[in-house]
Design a protein around this motif. Sequence first.
Motif, PDB file in Angstrom:
ATOM      1  N   LEU A 133      -9.014  29.301  -9.346  1.00 23.89           N
ATOM      2  CA  LEU A 133      -7.755  28.750  -8.069  1.00 23.89           C
ATOM      3  C   LEU A 133      -6.363  29.822  -7.839  1.00 23.89           C
ATOM      4  N   SER A 156       2.728  26.282  -5.914  1.00 20.79           N
ATOM      5  CA  SER A 156       1.379  26.289  -6.349  1.00 20.79           C
ATOM      6  C   SER A 156       1.429  26.555  -7.544  1.00 20.79           C
ATOM      7  N   LEU A 160       1.157  23.861 -10.942  1.00 18.05           N
ATOM      8  CA  LEU A 160      -0.076  24.010 -11.687  1.00 18.05           C
ATOM      9  C   LEU A 160       0.570  24.105 -13.290  1.00 18.05           C
ATOM     10  N   PHE A 188      -2.901  33.035 -13.996  1.00 15.19           N
ATOM     11  CA  PHE A 188      -2.145  32.017 -12.257  1.00 15.19           C
ATOM     12  C   PHE A 188      -0.920  32.996 -11.961  1.00 15.19           C
TER      13      PHE A 188
END
Length: 496
Positions: A133, A156, A160, A188
């Motif tokens: 991702l 983002s 997330l 991430f």
Amino acid sequence: MAQEKEVASGMEWRITMADGSSEALAPDAGFAKIAWLALKGLIGGLVLKVWKFLKKAWDLGHNEPRKVIHCLKVGMALTVVSVFYYMRPLYEGVGGNAMWAVMTVVVVFENNVGATLCKSINRICGTFLAGFLAIGIHWIANRSGEEFEPFITGISVFLLASAATFSRFIPSVKIRFDYGIMIFILTFSLVSVSGYRVDKLLDMAGQRISTIIIGTSLCIIITVVICPIWAGEELYMLITRNMDKLAGSLDGCVAEYFNDSGGFADSDKESDKKALGYKCVLSSKGTEEAMANFARWEPAHGRFNFRHPWKQYLKIGASMRDCAYCIEALNGCVNSENEAPEFTKKHISNTAIKVSSDSSMVIKELAKTMKTMKKSSTIDFLVGEMNNAVLELQEDLKSLPTLFIPQPLQEAECPENKSTEQDSKKAVPLMEIIPLVTLASLLIEIVSRIEGMVSAVEELAGLAEFKSVDDRKTNQNQTINKVVPDHQGGLQIQRV
């Protein structure tokens, strides 16, 4: 010189007061001597504490050698991972990110196979998903231009991370995937923020994923191959031990109340320990849930198949705690200051002890079924005997009021006799019968909750496909007595 000789010969100086009394003059201790004594006491106390700590550590390792084995396995895994720094081909393949393999071993390695597999799979899946991702979002951000790139990355990360954090509050997700979600958020965020400044994002992500795979694979191999500790087996042993403790507690409480030592021939200290065994059942809920969760991740091992119904063990544990709560109340009756007279205790002592004995036999038979993983051929008979004992106890309870209310006189009725009879009925000492009735009602409630345990174990035997005991003679000769309600609201015995 004279003073020195007197001191050397053991003489002392004294001062004579005006009232004729005298006091000895002690020489002042030097500072060096005081400091030496203080230092000596400090060192002695420190050595004593270290010795006590080492003794406790030795006792812990001697009593639970599995913990020592787990420590050695962790040391072995870290030693193997450290070889990456000394092997040039491997070091050049993973670069400076080899430290992630060390961190993975430290974080993932647990003391049983299920926990290690759970953390390993969660870490790998969370890292893969977050890495892909982050790379995709980084590619989109690069195509949008330098002005929008930081905004896309920040939005983002916000969305997330917020969504993943919210998912950790969902009970079903938290139980099995909480660690993986935390790794997803961490990976991430790190890859996204690092990707904004680092050109070789794919190489960095590939190196970290490879090191994590190396660390988790090493942990899984060592924990499965070398002296494995299975979470499913730990749960299985915990349930069977708690059943034995529950049976001992029931026998011990009733025997102590009626001052009957037939069930306990050991010392008083050992008897108290057995009588309080139900507390282990009450405090084992968290351990059972954790072990059942880890057991689902484990492969087939020993007598347990891959799809073994571990959830059913939680139902058995819950039914055992329901029974343990009643035993705790029963123990409160035993230790209560409001005691029933001895002659009233004798009225139901035999039937009450029989109920507790038959009930404990049923629990022990359930524990035997769990240990051997074979269906019992006598459980129905034992349950019938337990229910028969309950009926006898209820009959004894019905006759309790006749001990306190005198029988009416056989003489001709007269106002004096009627008034005397009414006064005697009003003077019934109910406080003397309440403790005994409370104990009996708790025993009856325990029997009903034991039947719930029987149903849970029989359901496990069906789901796990326990073997049947081939004992036709026993089944033919047995008469199963079952207590069922009649049409008038009472209870009657039905023979099967």
